[in-house]
Design a protein around this motif. Structure first.
Motif, short mmCIF file in Angstrom:
data_model
loop_
_atom_site.label_atom_id
_atom_site.label_comp_id
_atom_site.label_asym_id
_atom_site.label_seq_id
_atom_site.Cartn_x
_atom_site.Cartn_y
_atom_site.Cartn_z
N TYR A 260 0.80 -1.04 0.02
CA TYR A 260 -0.17 0.10 0.05
C TYR A 260 0.88 1.27 0.02
O TYR A 260 0.57 2.44 -0.66
CB TYR A 260 -1.02 -0.05 1.19
CG TYR A 260 -1.73 1.30 1.31
CD1 TYR A 260 -2.99 1.38 0.69
CD2 TYR A 260 -1.21 2.27 2.05
CE1 TYR A 260 -3.69 2.39 0.68
CE2 TYR A 260 -2.43 3.40 2.38
CZ TYR A 260 -3.68 3.43 1.64
OH TYR A 260 -4.25 4.62 1.49
N ARG A 261 1.80 1.30 1.03
CA ARG A 261 2.59 2.41 0.93
C ARG A 261 3.37 2.89 -0.52
O ARG A 261 3.59 3.73 -0.82
CB ARG A 261 3.96 2.12 1.94
CG ARG A 261 4.91 3.24 2.27
CD ARG A 261 5.84 3.16 3.11
NE ARG A 261 6.67 2.01 3.09
CZ ARG A 261 6.58 1.00 3.96
NH1 ARG A 261 5.58 0.79 4.70
NH2 ARG A 261 7.50 -0.18 3.66
N GLU A 264 0.87 4.05 -2.86
CA GLU A 264 0.54 5.52 -2.54
C GLU A 264 1.73 6.40 -3.17
O GLU A 264 1.41 7.68 -3.64
CB GLU A 264 0.30 5.71 -1.16
CG GLU A 264 -0.97 5.17 -0.46
CD GLU A 264 -2.04 5.86 -1.31
OE1 GLU A 264 -2.58 7.11 -0.96
OE2 GLU A 264 -2.91 5.09 -1.85
N LYS A 265 2.87 5.95 -2.88
CA LYS A 265 3.96 6.76 -3.50
C LYS A 265 3.87 7.08 -5.11
O LYS A 265 4.23 7.88 -5.61
CB LYS A 265 5.26 6.04 -3.11
CG LYS A 265 5.95 6.22 -1.62
CD LYS A 265 7.18 5.49 -1.66
CE LYS A 265 7.60 5.50 -0.23
NZ LYS A 265 8.99 4.73 0.05
N LYS A 267 1.21 6.79 -6.97
CA LYS A 267 0.07 7.79 -7.17
C LYS A 267 0.30 8.90 -6.95
O LYS A 267 0.09 9.84 -7.72
CB LYS A 267 -1.07 7.45 -6.07
CG LYS A 267 -1.83 6.12 -6.36
CD LYS A 267 -3.02 5.67 -5.25
CE LYS A 267 -3.96 6.85 -5.30
NZ LYS A 267 -5.08 6.73 -4.13
#
Length: 384
Positions: A260-261, A264-265, A267
Motif C-alpha cells: 500500500y505504501r 501511494e508513492k 500515485k
C-alpha cells in the motif's frame, strides 16, 4: 481535458528484499505443489477449479506488481467465484458432474461464434472454421443431454442458486459485497473508473496505463479468497501442501501495508495535482500562412501529423510572427507554437514516431529543437 500516460517502476524493484523473497517463495510453492494437491482431490471438477484458481492467484500478484489495478480487480473477482465453486463441489459431490458438463454449453457457444475468423488469412480461416464445426458437432449430443437433465436454465450457468445465496451459506457475505464492487470494473460502470479519472474543478484528467483505484483492495481480497479456497481443500483432504498454500498466502496478505505504501508513492508521483501537460497541440505556421498540425506525446517522446477537429483557434498572431521572422532572416522555416484550445486528431494513415527517427523529415527537426523549450508552458487541450 488531459491525458496522462503512466510508466511506473514495478513493485518488485521497490519493496523490501524480505517481502520480495516471501512473494517468490509463495510463487515457487504454487508452481511446485499444485500437482501434488491435485492428486488428492476427489473429483475432476475440484482439480479443474484448483488449477484455474492457482493460475489466477499467480496472475493477480503479477498484475499488482505492474500496478495494473483493472486486471487485478478482474482476477480478485474471479478468485471469489473459484472459492465458492470449490466449496460447492466439495460440499455436494453431485455438483461435480454438473460443473464438468457445463463445458458442453461453452463449447456450443464457441463453435457458433465465428465472426472473428474473417480477420484471418484464407488458409487460417479455413482451418479454424473446420475446428469450430468439429467442436460443435462432437459436443452437440452431450449439450442436448445436459439440457435434458438440468433444464434450459443450465445454459446460463452450472451453479445451483444465486451467487449471493451461495456466499451467505459459506459465511462470505462481506466478501460478496466486495465482489459486487469489483464487478463495476467488469461491467465498465462509471464507479469502476476511480483509478483512471480525476477531476480538478471543471477540468478532468484521464490516466492511460496504471490504475490504482482498486489495487490494494484487489490484492487483499483476491488473496483472501485464494487462502479460503486452499483452507477448504485442506479441510477436505488434509493436505500438507494445501496447508502450506494457506500459510504462505496469509504471509503475503500481511505485506499489504508495504505494498500500500508503494502504491501511494506511485500515485503521488503520477497523478497531477492539477491539469497536466501530457499531449500537446503544436502548430507549425509558415510565412506563407500554411499551417501543419502535430500532436506531441510528452511522456513517450513521440509526434504525429494531425488534423484539426471543428473550428480552430485564431492563429493570426503566430502567422504574423512567422512573417516578421522571415523578413528579419529570409527562410521557409515555420514558427512553432503550442495552441490553447485546439482539438486535434491524428491524420489518417499517419504513424507516431520518436524524435530520433523523424529528424530531417518536413518540419519535424524544427519541432524536435523546439520541444525542449516547452517546459512550463500551459496548454489546455490535450487530446485523448
Amino acid at each position: 481535458m488531459s491525458t496522462t500516460i503512466s510508466l511506473p517502476v514495478p513493485l518488485h524493484k521497490r519493496l523490501p528484499e524480505a517481502v520480495c523473497e516471501n512473494i517468490a517463495q509463495w510463487q515457487h510453492i504454487l508452481h511446485h505443489d499444485t500437482g501434488v494437491i491435485i492428486q488428492t482431490l476427489p473429483s475432476s471438477a475440484a482439480r479443474s477449479i484448483l488449477t484455474v484458481a492457482v493460475n489466477d492467484a499467480l496472475s493477480l500478484v503479477d498484475h499488482v506488481d505492474r500496478f495494473d489495478g483493472r486486471t487485478a480487480a478482474l482476477l480478485a473477482r474471479a478468485l471469489f467465484e473459484h472459492w465458492m465453486n470449490i466449496c460447492d463441489v466439495l460440499d455436494v459431490p453431485e455438483l461435480s458432474e454438473r460443473y464438468e458438463r457445463h463445458r458442453f454449453v461453452t463449447a456450443q457457444q464457441i463453435s457458433s461464434n465465428i465472426d472473428w475468423v474473417s480477420l484471418l488469412t484464407p488458409a487460417q480461416r479455413h482451418r479454424e472454421e473446420r475446428r469450430l464445426k468439429k467442436l460443435g458437432r462432437i459436443t452437440k449430443a452431450s449439450f442436448d443431454e445436459s439440457l435434458s437433465d438440468y433444464g434450459k436454465q443450465f445454459k446460463k450457468g452450472w451453479a445451483v442458486g444465486p451467487l449471493k445465496d451461495r456466499a451467505d451459506k459459506q459465511g462470505a457475505s462481506d466478501q460478496y459485497e466486495t465482489y459486487r464492487i469489483l464487478s463495476s470494473v467488469v461491467h465498465g460502470t462509471s464507479g469502476g473508473l476511480d483509478g483512471l479519472v480525476h477531476e480538478f474543478g471543471e477540468h478532468r484528467s484521464h490516466l492511460v496505463g496504471a490504475d490504482f483505484g482498486f489495487l490494494p483492495q484487489s490484492y487483499a481480497e483476491g488473496l483472501y479468497s485464494f487462502c479460503k479456497l486452499a483452507e477448504r481443500i485442506d479441510q477436505s483432504v488434509a493436505s500438507t501442501e494445501a496447508h502450506d498454500f494457506v500459510a504462505q498466502t496469509a504471509l503475503l496478505m500481511n505485506h499489504l501495508s508495504e505494498i500500500y505504501r508503494e502504491i501511494e508513492k506511485e500515485k503521488a508521483r503520477i497523478w497531477p495535482t492539477g491539469p497536466s501537460v501530457s499531449i500537446l497541440a503544436i502548430a507549425a505556421v509558415y510565412p506563407s500562412g500554411k499551417v501543419n498540425w502535430y500532436l506531441h506525446n510528452v511522456t513517450e517522446g513521440t509526434v504525429v501529423r494531425a488534423d484539426p477537429v471543428g473550428e480552430t483557434p485564431d492563429l493570426s498572431a503566430v502567422v504574423d510572427a512567422a512573417h516578421q521572422a522571415s523578413l528579419i532572416r529570409p527562410s521557409s522555416d515555420p514558427v512553432l507554437a503550442t495552441v490553447d484550445g485546439a482539438v486535434l486528431t491524428a491524420k489518417t494513415g499517419a504513424t507516431y514516431g520518436h524524435w530520433e527517427g523523424l529528424k530531417g523529415r518536413d518540419d519535424f527537426e524544427l519541432i524536435s529543437r523546439f520541444i525542449p523549450q516547452l517546459d512550463g508552458v500551459e496548454v489546455i487541450d490535450r487530446n485523448s
